[in-house]
Design an enzyme around this catalytic site. Sequence first.
Site, PDB file in Angstrom:
ATOM      1  N   THR A  84      -7.881   2.663  -1.222  1.00  0.00           N
ATOM      2  CA  THR A  84      -6.534   2.262  -0.805  1.00  0.00           C
ATOM      3  C   THR A  84      -6.623   1.464   0.486  1.00  0.00           C
ATOM      4  O   THR A  84      -7.411   1.785   1.383  1.00  0.00           O
ATOM      5  CB  THR A  84      -5.625   3.488  -0.607  1.00  0.00           C
ATOM      6  OG1 THR A  84      -5.356   4.082  -1.892  1.00  0.00           O
ATOM      7  CG2 THR A  84      -4.271   3.103   0.028  1.00  0.00           C
ATOM      8  N   PHE A 113      -4.727   0.281   3.808  1.00  0.00           N
ATOM      9  CA  PHE A 113      -3.642   0.672   4.699  1.00  0.00           C
ATOM     10  C   PHE A 113      -3.417  -0.455   5.700  1.00  0.00           C
ATOM     11  O   PHE A 113      -4.368  -1.136   6.100  1.00  0.00           O
ATOM     12  CB  PHE A 113      -4.005   1.951   5.472  1.00  0.00           C
ATOM     13  CG  PHE A 113      -4.177   3.168   4.599  1.00  0.00           C
ATOM     14  CD1 PHE A 113      -5.357   3.363   3.885  1.00  0.00           C
ATOM     15  CD2 PHE A 113      -3.180   4.120   4.502  1.00  0.00           C
ATOM     16  CE1 PHE A 113      -5.525   4.494   3.086  1.00  0.00           C
ATOM     17  CE2 PHE A 113      -3.340   5.252   3.707  1.00  0.00           C
ATOM     18  CZ  PHE A 113      -4.508   5.434   2.997  1.00  0.00           C
TER      19      PHE A 113
HETATM   20  O1  LIG Z   1      -0.212  10.934   0.416  1.00  0.00           O
HETATM   21  C1  LIG Z   1      -1.200  10.577   1.079  1.00  0.00           C
HETATM   22  O2  LIG Z   1      -2.180  11.295   1.369  1.00  0.00           O
HETATM   23  C2  LIG Z   1      -1.198   9.185   1.544  1.00  0.00           C
HETATM   24  O3  LIG Z   1      -1.899   8.863   2.472  1.00  0.00           O
HETATM   25  C3  LIG Z   1      -0.394   8.175   0.741  1.00  0.00           C
HETATM   26  C4  LIG Z   1      -1.226   7.563  -0.381  1.00  0.00           C
HETATM   27  C5  LIG Z   1      -0.469   6.372  -0.968  1.00  0.00           C
HETATM   28  O4  LIG Z   1       0.756   6.236  -0.740  1.00  0.00           O
HETATM   29  O5  LIG Z   1      -1.101   5.578  -1.667  1.00  0.00           O
HETATM   30  C6  LIG Z   1      -2.484   7.043   0.128  1.00  0.00           C
HETATM   31  C7  LIG Z   1      -3.633   7.078  -0.573  1.00  0.00           C
HETATM   32  C8  LIG Z   1      -3.659   7.601  -1.942  1.00  0.00           C
HETATM   33  O6  LIG Z   1      -3.648   6.509  -2.784  1.00  0.00           O
HETATM   34  C9  LIG Z   1      -2.534   8.486  -2.236  1.00  0.00           C
HETATM   35  C10 LIG Z   1      -1.415   8.498  -1.466  1.00  0.00           C
END
Ligand SMILES: O=C(O)C(=O)C[C@]1(C(=O)O)C=C[C@@H](O)C=C1
Length: 281
Positions: A176, A178
Amino acid sequence: MSDTIGYLGPAGTFCEKAARRYKGEGKENLMPYRSIREVFGAVEKGDVKSGIVPIENTYEGAVNQTLDLMTGEHNVYIAGEIIITIRQNLLTHPGVSKREIDCILSHSQALAQCREYLNTHYTGVPLLEVPSTAEAARLVATSAETWAAIATRSAAETYGLQILAADIQDQFNNATRFVVLSKKDAGYVPGCKTSLLIYVLDRPGALFKVLREFYERNINLCRIESRPARTRMGDYLFFIDIEGHRHEDRVQQALAGVTALAAVVRVLGSYPTAPPLSEND
Ligand SMILES: O=C(O)C(=O)C[C@]1(C(=O)O)C=C[C@@H](O)C=C1
């Protein structure tokens, strides 16, 4: 405020992991927020110096709430980015077995990244979307014994849960991206990218002419994403990431050309491109 970073909490989220990684372990002063919207608000009000929110995943794509908040009047910029590997785990109360689970909680992105695993192993088990993975773990720890959460390893430790199944995401190299939110974006350094929000009227070739302004100046597009403009069916906003800082001449010339063509052009920020994922990430 000092150098506090706001993140999507509570403790134990991937967002927290990204914040610690971005600032460097031990140097960060973190403040959890219950939603991505609250992180935006905290940065805008100056309650925190910066904020970290998820924006896209390699498997599930855009985090739409973040994109939609970027179109709002929050007056915050993207000042940085970081990409981390995402490994999802199924957490339960200690001693609970697979067949006892009667509800699985997590963030919508996490549930989507484990879609095939859940269809295979937990067919018919109700899924409940909550604001973050760690919030799912916290709710499981304080609620029904037979609930499970999809969350991080650190959430298991924080909330006293067992890891019933590790690495349950459907795609192994799941990651992911950020973005770091701030009241101003990053100054020029080599190796930057610039994120743009563009709205063009629905005319033949309108988007092509916008993209041509970058092509003709040899500016590489590294992402293009559309979101509903929320006006009528078929009306879209375009999120475009280009290589280069907005202060570079060729980028400024391209933006001048785009501004003459598009109804809306907003620079969301120029910032250093995230380093590639490390092998042992
Ligand atoms: O809920 C979390 O732990 C987050 O950091 C958010 C989040 C997202 O929104 O994509 C971040 C990474 C993962 O893909 C799952 C959730």
